[in-house]
Motif scaffolding. Structure first.
Motif, PDB file in Angstrom:
ATOM      1  N   MET A  19       0.844  -1.190   0.000  1.00 57.87           N
ATOM      2  CA  MET A  19       0.000   0.000   0.000  1.00 57.87           C
ATOM      3  C   MET A  19       0.886   1.248   0.000  1.00 57.87           C
ATOM      4  SD  MET A  19      -3.222  -1.039   0.144  1.00 57.87           S
ATOM      5  CE  MET A  19      -4.100   0.451   0.498  1.00 57.87           C
ATOM      6  N   ILE A  20       0.362   2.269  -0.613  1.00 58.18           N
ATOM      7  CA  ILE A  20       0.985   3.587  -0.566  1.00 58.18           C
ATOM      8  C   ILE A  20      -0.049   4.534   0.028  1.00 58.18           C
ATOM      9  CG2 ILE A  20       2.016   5.480  -1.870  1.00 58.18           C
ATOM     10  CD1 ILE A  20       2.681   3.369  -4.071  1.00 58.18           C
ATOM     11  N   HIS A  21       0.358   5.264   1.053  1.00 60.12           N
ATOM     12  CA  HIS A  21      -0.505   6.248   1.693  1.00 60.12           C
ATOM     13  C   HIS A  21       0.029   7.630   1.351  1.00 60.12           C
ATOM     14  CE1 HIS A  21      -1.073   2.579   4.022  1.00 60.12           C
ATOM     15  NE2 HIS A  21      -2.285   3.045   4.274  1.00 60.12           N
ATOM     16  N   HIS A  22      -0.773   8.389   0.623  1.00 59.61           N
ATOM     17  CA  HIS A  22      -0.407   9.749   0.224  1.00 59.61           C
ATOM     18  C   HIS A  22      -1.135  10.699   1.163  1.00 59.61           C
ATOM     19  CE1 HIS A  22       0.730  13.067  -2.353  1.00 59.61           C
ATOM     20  NE2 HIS A  22      -0.531  13.450  -2.419  1.00 59.61           N
ATOM     21  N   GLN A  23      -0.382  11.510   1.894  1.00 53.87           N
ATOM     22  CA  GLN A  23      -0.980  12.417   2.870  1.00 53.87           C
ATOM     23  C   GLN A  23      -0.575  13.850   2.578  1.00 53.87           C
ATOM     24  OE1 GLN A  23      -0.183  11.595   7.001  1.00 53.87           O
ATOM     25  NE2 GLN A  23      -0.921  13.588   7.644  1.00 53.87           N
ATOM     26  N   ILE A  24      -1.556  14.754   2.708  1.00 54.09           N
ATOM     27  CA  ILE A  24      -1.278  16.184   2.617  1.00 54.09           C
ATOM     28  C   ILE A  24      -1.762  16.859   3.889  1.00 54.09           C
ATOM     29  CG2 ILE A  24      -1.331  16.276   0.099  1.00 54.09           C
ATOM     30  CD1 ILE A  24      -4.183  17.465   0.344  1.00 54.09           C
ATOM     31  N   ARG A  25      -1.061  17.918   4.263  1.00 51.76           N
ATOM     32  CA  ARG A  25      -1.456  18.771   5.391  1.00 51.76           C
ATOM     33  C   ARG A  25      -1.501  20.188   4.862  1.00 51.76           C
ATOM     34  NH1 ARG A  25       2.199  17.663  10.416  1.00 51.76           N
ATOM     35  NH2 ARG A  25       0.322  18.295  11.551  1.00 51.76           N
ATOM     36  N   LEU A  26      -2.568  20.915   5.226  1.00 49.92           N
ATOM     37  CA  LEU A  26      -2.835  22.216   4.632  1.00 49.92           C
ATOM     38  C   LEU A  26      -3.044  23.280   5.699  1.00 49.92           C
ATOM     39  CD1 LEU A  26      -5.596  20.854   2.249  1.00 49.92           C
ATOM     40  CD2 LEU A  26      -3.216  21.299   1.614  1.00 49.92           C
ATOM     41  N   ALA A  27      -2.322  24.384   5.593  1.00 52.04           N
ATOM     42  CA  ALA A  27      -2.590  25.584   6.378  1.00 52.04           C
ATOM     43  C   ALA A  27      -3.215  26.577   5.411  1.00 52.04           C
ATOM     44  CB  ALA A  27      -1.306  26.149   6.982  1.00 52.04           C
ATOM     45  N   MET A  28      -4.415  27.013   5.721  1.00 51.83           N
ATOM     46  CA  MET A  28      -5.146  27.870   4.805  1.00 51.83           C
ATOM     47  C   MET A  28      -4.699  29.335   4.934  1.00 51.83           C
ATOM     48  SD  MET A  28      -6.622  25.270   3.737  1.00 51.83           S
ATOM     49  CE  MET A  28      -7.625  25.900   2.416  1.00 51.83           C
ATOM     50  N   ARG A  29      -4.853  30.083   3.870  1.00 53.18           N
ATOM     51  CA  ARG A  29      -4.573  31.526   3.900  1.00 53.18           C
ATOM     52  C   ARG A  29      -5.577  32.183   4.849  1.00 53.18           C
ATOM     53  NH1 ARG A  29      -1.154  32.952  -0.208  1.00 53.18           N
ATOM     54  NH2 ARG A  29      -0.935  31.421  -1.867  1.00 53.18           N
ATOM     55  N   PRO A  30      -5.133  33.181   5.616  1.00 53.01           N
ATOM     56  CA  PRO A  30      -6.059  33.838   6.550  1.00 53.01           C
ATOM     57  C   PRO A  30      -7.284  34.449   5.872  1.00 53.01           C
ATOM     58  CG  PRO A  30      -3.796  34.564   6.927  1.00 53.01           C
ATOM     59  CD  PRO A  30      -3.783  33.722   5.688  1.00 53.01           C
ATOM     60  N   ASP A  31      -7.123  34.873   4.610  1.00 57.60           N
ATOM     61  CA  ASP A  31      -8.236  35.501   3.898  1.00 57.60           C
ATOM     62  C   ASP A  31      -9.040  34.523   3.035  1.00 57.60           C
ATOM     63  OD1 ASP A  31      -6.215  35.057   2.054  1.00 57.60           O
ATOM     64  OD2 ASP A  31      -6.430  37.003   1.072  1.00 57.60           O
ATOM     65  N   ALA A  32      -8.774  33.223   3.164  1.00 56.95           N
ATOM     66  CA  ALA A  32      -9.511  32.226   2.377  1.00 56.95           C
ATOM     67  C   ALA A  32     -10.965  32.184   2.846  1.00 56.95           C
ATOM     68  CB  ALA A  32      -8.864  30.853   2.510  1.00 56.95           C
ATOM     69  N   PRO A  33     -11.918  32.436   1.953  1.00 57.47           N
ATOM     70  CA  PRO A  33     -13.329  32.395   2.351  1.00 57.47           C
ATOM     71  C   PRO A  33     -13.723  30.982   2.791  1.00 57.47           C
ATOM     72  CG  PRO A  33     -13.068  33.428   0.185  1.00 57.47           C
ATOM     73  CD  PRO A  33     -11.751  32.815   0.548  1.00 57.47           C
ATOM     74  N   GLN A  34     -14.408  30.874   3.921  1.00 56.72           N
ATOM     75  CA  GLN A  34     -14.740  29.563   4.465  1.00 56.72           C
ATOM     76  C   GLN A  34     -15.594  28.741   3.499  1.00 56.72           C
ATOM     77  OE1 GLN A  34     -13.337  28.283   7.302  1.00 56.72           O
ATOM     78  NE2 GLN A  34     -14.186  26.377   6.492  1.00 56.72           N
ATOM     79  N   ASP A  35     -16.468  29.375   2.741  1.00 55.08           N
ATOM     80  CA  ASP A  35     -17.277  28.604   1.795  1.00 55.08           C
ATOM     81  C   ASP A  35     -16.409  27.980   0.707  1.00 55.08           C
ATOM     82  OD1 ASP A  35     -16.878  31.249   0.713  1.00 55.08           O
ATOM     83  OD2 ASP A  35     -18.573  30.939  -0.650  1.00 55.08           O
ATOM     84  N   LYS A  36     -15.351  28.671   0.292  1.00 54.63           N
ATOM     85  CA  LYS A  36     -14.430  28.113  -0.709  1.00 54.63           C
ATOM     86  C   LYS A  36     -13.589  26.990  -0.100  1.00 54.63           C
ATOM     87  CE  LYS A  36     -15.583  30.848  -4.054  1.00 54.63           C
ATOM     88  NZ  LYS A  36     -16.373  30.353  -5.167  1.00 54.63           N
ATOM     89  N   VAL A  37     -13.177  27.156   1.153  1.00 58.05           N
ATOM     90  CA  VAL A  37     -12.453  26.092   1.854  1.00 58.05           C
ATOM     91  C   VAL A  37     -13.340  24.864   1.965  1.00 58.05           C
ATOM     92  CG1 VAL A  37     -11.424  25.414   4.070  1.00 58.05           C
ATOM     93  CG2 VAL A  37     -10.954  27.687   3.108  1.00 58.05           C
ATOM     94  N   ASP A  38     -14.593  25.052   2.351  1.00 54.92           N
ATOM     95  CA  ASP A  38     -15.528  23.930   2.465  1.00 54.92           C
ATOM     96  C   ASP A  38     -15.716  23.233   1.117  1.00 54.92           C
ATOM     97  OD1 ASP A  38     -15.835  24.525   5.164  1.00 54.92           O
ATOM     98  OD2 ASP A  38     -17.743  25.592   4.869  1.00 54.92           O
ATOM     99  N   GLN A  39     -15.788  24.014   0.039  1.00 48.97           N
ATOM    100  CA  GLN A  39     -15.914  23.442  -1.298  1.00 48.97           C
ATOM    101  C   GLN A  39     -14.686  22.595  -1.638  1.00 48.97           C
ATOM    102  OE1 GLN A  39     -15.843  26.323  -4.503  1.00 48.97           O
ATOM    103  NE2 GLN A  39     -16.455  24.812  -6.032  1.00 48.97           N
ATOM    104  N   ALA A  40     -13.503  23.102  -1.337  1.00 45.55           N
ATOM    105  CA  ALA A  40     -12.268  22.362  -1.622  1.00 45.55           C
ATOM    106  C   ALA A  40     -12.205  21.068  -0.802  1.00 45.55           C
ATOM    107  CB  ALA A  40     -11.050  23.234  -1.339  1.00 45.55           C
ATOM    108  N   LEU A  41     -12.607  21.126   0.457  1.00 47.91           N
ATOM    109  CA  LEU A  41     -12.616  19.920   1.289  1.00 47.91           C
ATOM    110  C   LEU A  41     -13.606  18.894   0.751  1.00 47.91           C
ATOM    111  CD1 LEU A  41     -12.426  21.580   4.824  1.00 47.91           C
ATOM    112  CD2 LEU A  41     -10.596  20.314   3.647  1.00 47.91           C
TER     113      LEU A  41
END
Length: 138
Positions: A1-23
């Motif tokens: 198995m290969i486990h690909h992991q990402i960790r993300l720190a969002m920009r302070p001005d990132a709109p929460q609705d856009k963050v939710d869409q990306a998630l």
């Protein structure tokens, strides 16, 4: 198995609705990309990151299919402009020492074939890990 992991720190001005869409798009990747055996997307705990995702695939062929899935590229386009810092890592229980080189090769080829993706990565405050452009010969 290969486990690909990402960790993300969002920009302070990132709109929460856009963050939710990306998630939600990351969750779609887990549900819709056939190469993914199992996955998790959620809040990152214990560090300087806000969210994280992990996608597990059976082997290097499935890894390549996951990395080149059109939905993966759509997520890059929508999500990366919202990200301040990102870390990307791969963990494998494959004992073949060539697997790590093959993972790096897939990323190098993906970046070499997509200058717009490289531009998105260059727009981040920091991007580190096994798939960062310009590392390990990529």
């Amino acid at each position: 198995m290969i486990h690909h992991q990402i960790r993300l720190a969002m920009r302070p001005d990132a709109p929460q609705d856009k963050v939710d869409q990306a998630l939600e798009m990351l969750r779609r990747m887990g549900r819709e990309i056939d190469a993914v055996a199992y996955w998790a997307v959620g809040r990152d705990v214990g560090g300087d990151f806000d969210y994280g995702a992990m996608f597990a695939v059976e082997d290097i062929d499935a890894y390549r299919a996951y990395m080149y899935a059109p939905l993966h590229r759509q997520v890059d386009e929508i999500g990366l402009p919202l990200v301040r810092n990102m870390v990307s890592h791969d963990l494998t229980d494959d004992e073949d020492p060539a697997t790590a080189d093959l993972i790096r090769q897939i990323h190098a080829e993906r970046f070499a074939g997509d200058p717009a993706l490289v531009a998105l990565i260059e727009g981040l405050g920091s991007y580190d890990g096994s798939s960062a452009p310009g590392r390990d010969g990529s």
